[in-house]
Design a protein around this motif. Structure first.
Motif, short mmCIF file in Angstrom:
data_model
loop_
_atom_site.label_atom_id
_atom_site.label_comp_id
_atom_site.label_asym_id
_atom_site.label_seq_id
_atom_site.Cartn_x
_atom_site.Cartn_y
_atom_site.Cartn_z
N ASN A 70 0.73 -1.23 -0.38
CA ASN A 70 0.02 -0.09 -0.08
C ASN A 70 0.72 1.32 0.45
O ASN A 70 1.55 1.56 0.35
N GLU A 71 0.28 1.84 -1.20
CA GLU A 71 1.09 3.60 -1.26
C GLU A 71 2.84 3.20 -1.06
O GLU A 71 3.58 4.06 -0.76
N ASN A 92 6.68 3.22 -2.53
CA ASN A 92 7.67 3.69 -3.20
C ASN A 92 8.56 3.58 -4.29
O ASN A 92 9.65 4.11 -4.09
#
Lengths: 163, 166
Positions: free
Chosen positions: B117-118, B120
């Motif tokens: 999730n999210e 990067n």
């Protein structure tokens, strides 16, 4: 006795002149090395990547968002970001400032940056947005220049990098 | 007369020694400066070579983004390809000219590994070697996004980080 003293003085002056010339040559070489603007592929990559970055500004319809390259052209044409109800130049300025501040935060050796975007379509050089700059130049100057290919728009980015 | 000549010789020797000492000092200073400059040039060259590796990786069809936008072509990485390659990394290990490849999306200092999730951060490839020197360069990372039945290229900024053996 007076002649000897004169000879001594001439010798001393000669030595001083030789030393001064050597020092001057050395200083000139140092100054030339430190102030010449050099290029870096890291900086070229950064600028090429920025220009492709997709912004949140859609001047025609959502979701036809401008990338930074198109946003610069939109700003030069005086368009608005319809979806944000904001002037494209104002948005461009904010976005570039944010990106450059992020860039500096990840590059600890960068002491100064300056980004200029100019257009030359009317025969005189005009700043599309006010130059974005921050810091104090310490160290070597590295620069990159990117013609955008549209309406004679040019982008120039310079940084100072500490050794 | 002899004493005067001796005095003159002494004076001359003193001057020669003093001038020689001065030039030796200048020489040492100059050599030190040249050494520092050469060392810094060597490090810059090493970095430039690593960045050229980064360009090689960016242009590999396994990573490169194909787009109708001619500017993005050959410059940007394809996020979907990265996701596939990083999950199947052992099959591709022979392709890479470097010891490790990482990809950080955006500028956030906190790295959240992908998939997640999210996230990067992609640890694309690691040979498992230790003592690597890491170099990074900015890249654009693109993917096709569909919104209101309209598809477009969404490109973000990121950093491609490679590790090379010291």
């Amino acid at each position: 006795m007076r002649k000897i003293a004169q000879q001594e003085i001439v010798g001393f002056v000669l030595i001083v002149i030789i030393v001064m010339v050597a020092g001057l040559v050395f200083l000139l070489i140092s100054a030339k090395n430190s102030k010449a603007e050099s290029q870096s592929s890291d900086l070229d990559n950064f600028i090429s990547s920025i220009l492709i970055y997709t912004s949140d500004c859609a001047p025609i319809f959502t979701p036809n968002y401008d990338n930074i390259r198109d946003l610069i052209v939109s700003c030069n044409e005086g368009s608005k970001c319809k979806n944000l109800n904001k002037d494209s130049c104002e948005y461009l300025n904010e976005t570039l400032k944010m990106i450059l501040e992020d860039y500096v935060s990840t590059r600890n050796d960068v002491s100064y940056y300056k980004l200029e975007i100019t257009s030359n379509n009317t025969g005189e050089i005009k700043q599309i947005i006010p130059p974005l700059e921050s810091g104090k130049c310490v160290g070597n100057i590295i620069g990159t220049y990117e013609p955008l290919g549209k309406e004679e728009i040019n982008l120039r980015f310079r940084i100072c990098k500490e050794d | 007369m002899v004493k005067k000549a001796q005095y003159r010789i002494q004076q001359m020797v003193f001057m020669i020694v003093a001038v020689s000492f001065f030039f030796i000092l200048v020489g040492v200073f100059f050599l030190g400066y040249q050494y520092r400059t050469t060392k810094s040039s060597f490090e810059d060259l090493q970095k430039e070579q690593a960045i050229s590796f980064l360009n090689v990786i960016r242009n590999m069809p396994e990573f490169g983004y194909s787009s109708k936008d001619s500017y993005a072509k050959g410059i940007c990485l394809d996020l979907d390809k990265i996701a596939i390659v990083s999950s199947e990394v052992n099959k591709f290990s022979e392709l890479f000219p470097v010891a490790s490849i990482e990809l950080a999306i955006g500028f956030k200092p906190k790295r959240v590994p992908c998939p997640g999730n999210e996230c990067n951060y992609y640890d694309v490839y690691s040979s498992g070697q230790e003592g690597l020197i890491k170099y990074d360069s900015f890249v654009c990372i693109c993917k096709k996004v569909s919104e209101n039945s309209y598809s477009y290229d969404k490109c973000e900024l990121g950093k491609l980080i490679i590790g090379v053996k010291e």
